[in-house]
Scaffold this active site. Structure first.
Site, PDB file in Angstrom:
ATOM      1  N   CYS A  68       0.867  -1.178   0.000  1.00  0.00           N
ATOM      2  CA  CYS A  68       0.000   0.000   0.000  1.00  0.00           C
ATOM      3  C   CYS A  68       0.900   1.223   0.000  1.00  0.00           C
ATOM      4  CB  CYS A  68      -0.882  -0.019   1.238  1.00  0.00           C
ATOM      5  SG  CYS A  68      -1.832   1.478   1.434  1.00  0.00           S
ATOM      6  N   GLN A 192       1.702   7.882  17.438  1.00  0.00           N
ATOM      7  CA  GLN A 192       1.337   8.537  16.168  1.00  0.00           C
ATOM      8  C   GLN A 192       1.862   7.722  14.986  1.00  0.00           C
ATOM      9  OE1 GLN A 192      -0.594  11.107  15.756  1.00  0.00           O
ATOM     10  NE2 GLN A 192      -0.657  12.103  17.751  1.00  0.00           N
ATOM     11  N   TYR A 221      -4.658  12.963  27.925  1.00  0.00           N
ATOM     12  CA  TYR A 221      -4.653  11.970  26.836  1.00  0.00           C
ATOM     13  C   TYR A 221      -3.196  11.825  26.355  1.00  0.00           C
ATOM     14  CZ  TYR A 221      -9.580  13.489  26.637  1.00  0.00           C
ATOM     15  OH  TYR A 221     -10.876  13.853  26.937  1.00  0.00           O
ATOM     16  N   GLU A 244      -3.678   9.408  31.197  1.00  0.00           N
ATOM     17  CA  GLU A 244      -3.969   8.531  30.058  1.00  0.00           C
ATOM     18  C   GLU A 244      -4.740   7.311  30.559  1.00  0.00           C
ATOM     19  OE1 GLU A 244      -3.418   7.945  26.629  1.00  0.00           O
ATOM     20  OE2 GLU A 244      -4.109   5.913  27.043  1.00  0.00           O
ATOM     21  N   ASP A 302      -5.063  16.119  23.881  1.00  0.00           N
ATOM     22  CA  ASP A 302      -4.900  15.446  22.582  1.00  0.00           C
ATOM     23  C   ASP A 302      -5.838  14.238  22.549  1.00  0.00           C
ATOM     24  OD1 ASP A 302      -4.052  14.390  20.200  1.00  0.00           O
ATOM     25  OD2 ASP A 302      -2.020  13.900  20.867  1.00  0.00           O
ATOM     26  N   CYS A 329      -7.612  15.320  16.257  1.00  0.00           N
ATOM     27  CA  CYS A 329      -7.598  14.550  15.024  1.00  0.00           C
ATOM     28  C   CYS A 329      -8.971  14.562  14.372  1.00  0.00           C
ATOM     29  CB  CYS A 329      -7.112  13.123  15.279  1.00  0.00           C
ATOM     30  SG  CYS A 329      -7.997  12.310  16.601  1.00  0.00           S
TER      31      CYS A 329
HETATM   32  N1  SAH Z   1      -0.682  12.568  23.017  1.00  0.00           N
HETATM   33  C1  SAH Z   1      -0.413  11.195  22.687  1.00  0.00           C
HETATM   34  C2  SAH Z   1      -1.660  10.328  22.525  1.00  0.00           C
HETATM   35  C3  SAH Z   1      -2.787  10.895  21.713  1.00  0.00           C
HETATM   36  S1  SAH Z   1      -4.016   9.726  21.181  1.00  0.00           S
HETATM   37  C4  SAH Z   1       0.464  11.112  21.448  1.00  0.00           C
HETATM   38  O1  SAH Z   1       0.609  12.089  20.715  1.00  0.00           O
HETATM   39  O2  SAH Z   1       1.052  10.052  21.209  1.00  0.00           O
HETATM   40  C5  SAH Z   1      -5.236   9.811  22.397  1.00  0.00           C
HETATM   41  C6  SAH Z   1      -4.937   9.036  23.656  1.00  0.00           C
HETATM   42  O3  SAH Z   1      -6.023   9.210  24.548  1.00  0.00           O
HETATM   43  C7  SAH Z   1      -4.769   7.524  23.481  1.00  0.00           C
HETATM   44  O4  SAH Z   1      -3.558   7.131  24.066  1.00  0.00           O
HETATM   45  C8  SAH Z   1      -5.953   6.928  24.256  1.00  0.00           C
HETATM   46  O5  SAH Z   1      -5.646   5.711  24.892  1.00  0.00           O
HETATM   47  C9  SAH Z   1      -6.236   8.007  25.273  1.00  0.00           C
HETATM   48  N2  SAH Z   1      -7.592   8.117  25.825  1.00  0.00           N
HETATM   49  C10 SAH Z   1      -8.772   7.821  25.246  1.00  0.00           C
HETATM   50  N3  SAH Z   1      -9.785   8.157  26.047  1.00  0.00           N
HETATM   51  C11 SAH Z   1      -9.251   8.699  27.170  1.00  0.00           C
HETATM   52  C12 SAH Z   1      -9.810   9.265  28.373  1.00  0.00           C
HETATM   53  N4  SAH Z   1     -11.113   9.330  28.571  1.00  0.00           N
HETATM   54  N5  SAH Z   1      -8.947   9.746  29.295  1.00  0.00           N
HETATM   55  C13 SAH Z   1      -7.607   9.692  29.105  1.00  0.00           C
HETATM   56  N6  SAH Z   1      -7.029   9.172  28.002  1.00  0.00           N
HETATM   57  C14 SAH Z   1      -7.845   8.685  27.044  1.00  0.00           C
END
Ligand code: SAH
Length: 374
Positions: A68, A192, A221, A244, A302, A329
């Site tokens: 892909c 990511q 997050y 998280e 995030d 996102c």
């Molecule tokens: N900032 C990080 C992750 C972003 S993705 C990066 O850039 O790598 C979003 C994240 O939120 C994921 O890891 C997911 O597991 C987490 N997540 C989802 N719902 C959540 C909640 N209610 N509270 C805390 N984290 C959560």
């Protein structure tokens, strides 16, 4: 690709028009084969031929994929060869309708800088026949593989990974570098998918946070703590608190802080709307007039596509930070949440999208908000 970028820019500008002008989107130089995480679902045709690929949109029909244009080439080659191994080891693929068969999915994660490769074999039950020989054969074909994990998913579910895991080879995780830090990444942790653009995304978030060095920063997050560590370096006299929901990711985050010699971070596991709300309730509630009473100077969020929980937005406002940096996102939930924050005293100052998903429709955006002086 230029037209794709223009389209994303236009969509975002229209959605965020009521709030702020949108800076030009950050595009990718070589917008191909960027995905460091490749998932393939396995099945077979009526004649028994093993196929692997992706679900046709909205269905569970498998569209066979060999290569892909957005996926890491090493990952695609490994998945093709696993198909061949299934044939020679006479391993049956799982049938979602009947629940018979064994082999469900393969997930490959590659470290862009480290070159490390993780292969996760997802099976419907824990026993892989001739396990050792299978692993040996796969490693012989692909010596670049650094770890192989057996994940058991015995549920009728559209989730790829199950709970139980055993490491068949290597350390059970890979490491990669981002923004000068080393990160440990487990199979279940979010990371990511576009490592080249991620650095630009995080740099934009850091720019919008405009840190002076002594702030109390929250990273909600936070996943494996990628943004947290980046922020922590920028506040040597301050503190970063990450929250998280996935326990494996929080374990990674703590380890990652230690690996990089960073001591001004702390990480908490749980839903941000619960954990942060509880923590804030235990402190006194700061008044709007008394900025020194704020529980945070900068809050970074995030969230996944569904955006922030309404309760969390209330809690963030109670924390009374001077700035909020929202990494999103999904522009639709971003616009929804930014509107709520606007009604509660936060003004959008800067917006910039970073193209994390070339050839795809998704848009990743960073928004910088500032507390309005009352
Ligand atoms: N900032 C990080 C992750 C972003 S993705 C990066 O850039 O790598 C979003 C994240 O939120 C994921 O890891 C997911 O597991 C987490 N997540 C989802 N719902 C959540 C909640 N209610 N509270 C805390 N984290 C959560």
């Amino acid at each position: 690709y230029k037209e794709q970028l223009a389209k994303k820019q236009k969509e975002l500008s229209e959605l965020l028009k009521p709030f702020c002008k949108v800076n030009p989107i950050v595009g990718m130089k070589n917008p191909y084969h960027y995905r460091n995480k490749v998932h393939a679902v396995f099945g077979h045709r009526k004649d028994g031929t093993v196929i692997s690929g992706t679900y046709q949109q909205g269905t569970h029909f498998i569209v066979p994929v060999d290569e892909c244009l957005i996926e890491d080439k090493r990952a695609d080659a490994i998945i093709c060869d696993i198909r061949g191994l299934l044939k020679s080891f006479k391993i049956k693929t799982y049938n979602e309708d009947t629940g018979y068969g064994l082999f469900r999915h393969v997930l490959v994660r590659t470290g862009y800088h480290s070159g490390q490769v993780m292969v996760v074999l997802v099976l419907g039950s824990p026993i892989l026949p001739s396990k050792n020989n299978f692993v040996k054969a796969l490693r012989k074909l692909h010596p670049e593989i650094t770890t192989i994990i057996l994940n058991v998913n015995d549920q009728k579910t559209s989730m790829v990974l199950g709970e139980k895991e055993t490491v068949l080879y290597g350390k059970g995780y890979i490491e990669d570098e981002l923004c000068g830090h080393t990160f440990r990444i487990s199979s279940k942790s979010f990371y990511q998918v576009n490592p080249v653009q991620t650095e630009k995304l995080y740099q934009t978030a850091l720019d919008f946070a405009d840190l002076q060095g002594d702030e109390r920063v929250w990273d909600l997050y936070c996943g494996i703590g990628t943004i947290s560590l980046f922020l922590a370096k920028a506040v040597p006299n301050g503190q970063v608190t990450g929250v998280e929901i996935v326990p494996e990711a929080i374990e990674n985050a703590k380890k990652n802080a230690a690996l990089n010699g960073i001591s001004n971070t702390s990480f908490y596991c749980g839903a941000a709307e619960d954990v942060v709300t509880d923590m804030v309730a235990k402190h006194r509630t700061p008044s709007k007039e008394d900025t020194n009473g704020a529980l945070a100077d900068v809050v970074v969020v995030d969230p996944p596509r569904k955006g922030c929980d309404a309760k969390l937005l209330d809690t963030i406002v109670t924390m009374n930070p001077e700035k909020i940096v929202y990494v999103s996102c999904d522009p639709a939930t971003l616009a929804r949440d930014v509107k709520v924050l606007g009604e509660k005293g936060y003004e959008v100052k800067k917006v910039r999208a970073c193209d994390m998903f070339p050839q795809g429709g998704h848009v990743e955006t960073v928004v910088g908000l500032q507390r309005k002086d009352m």
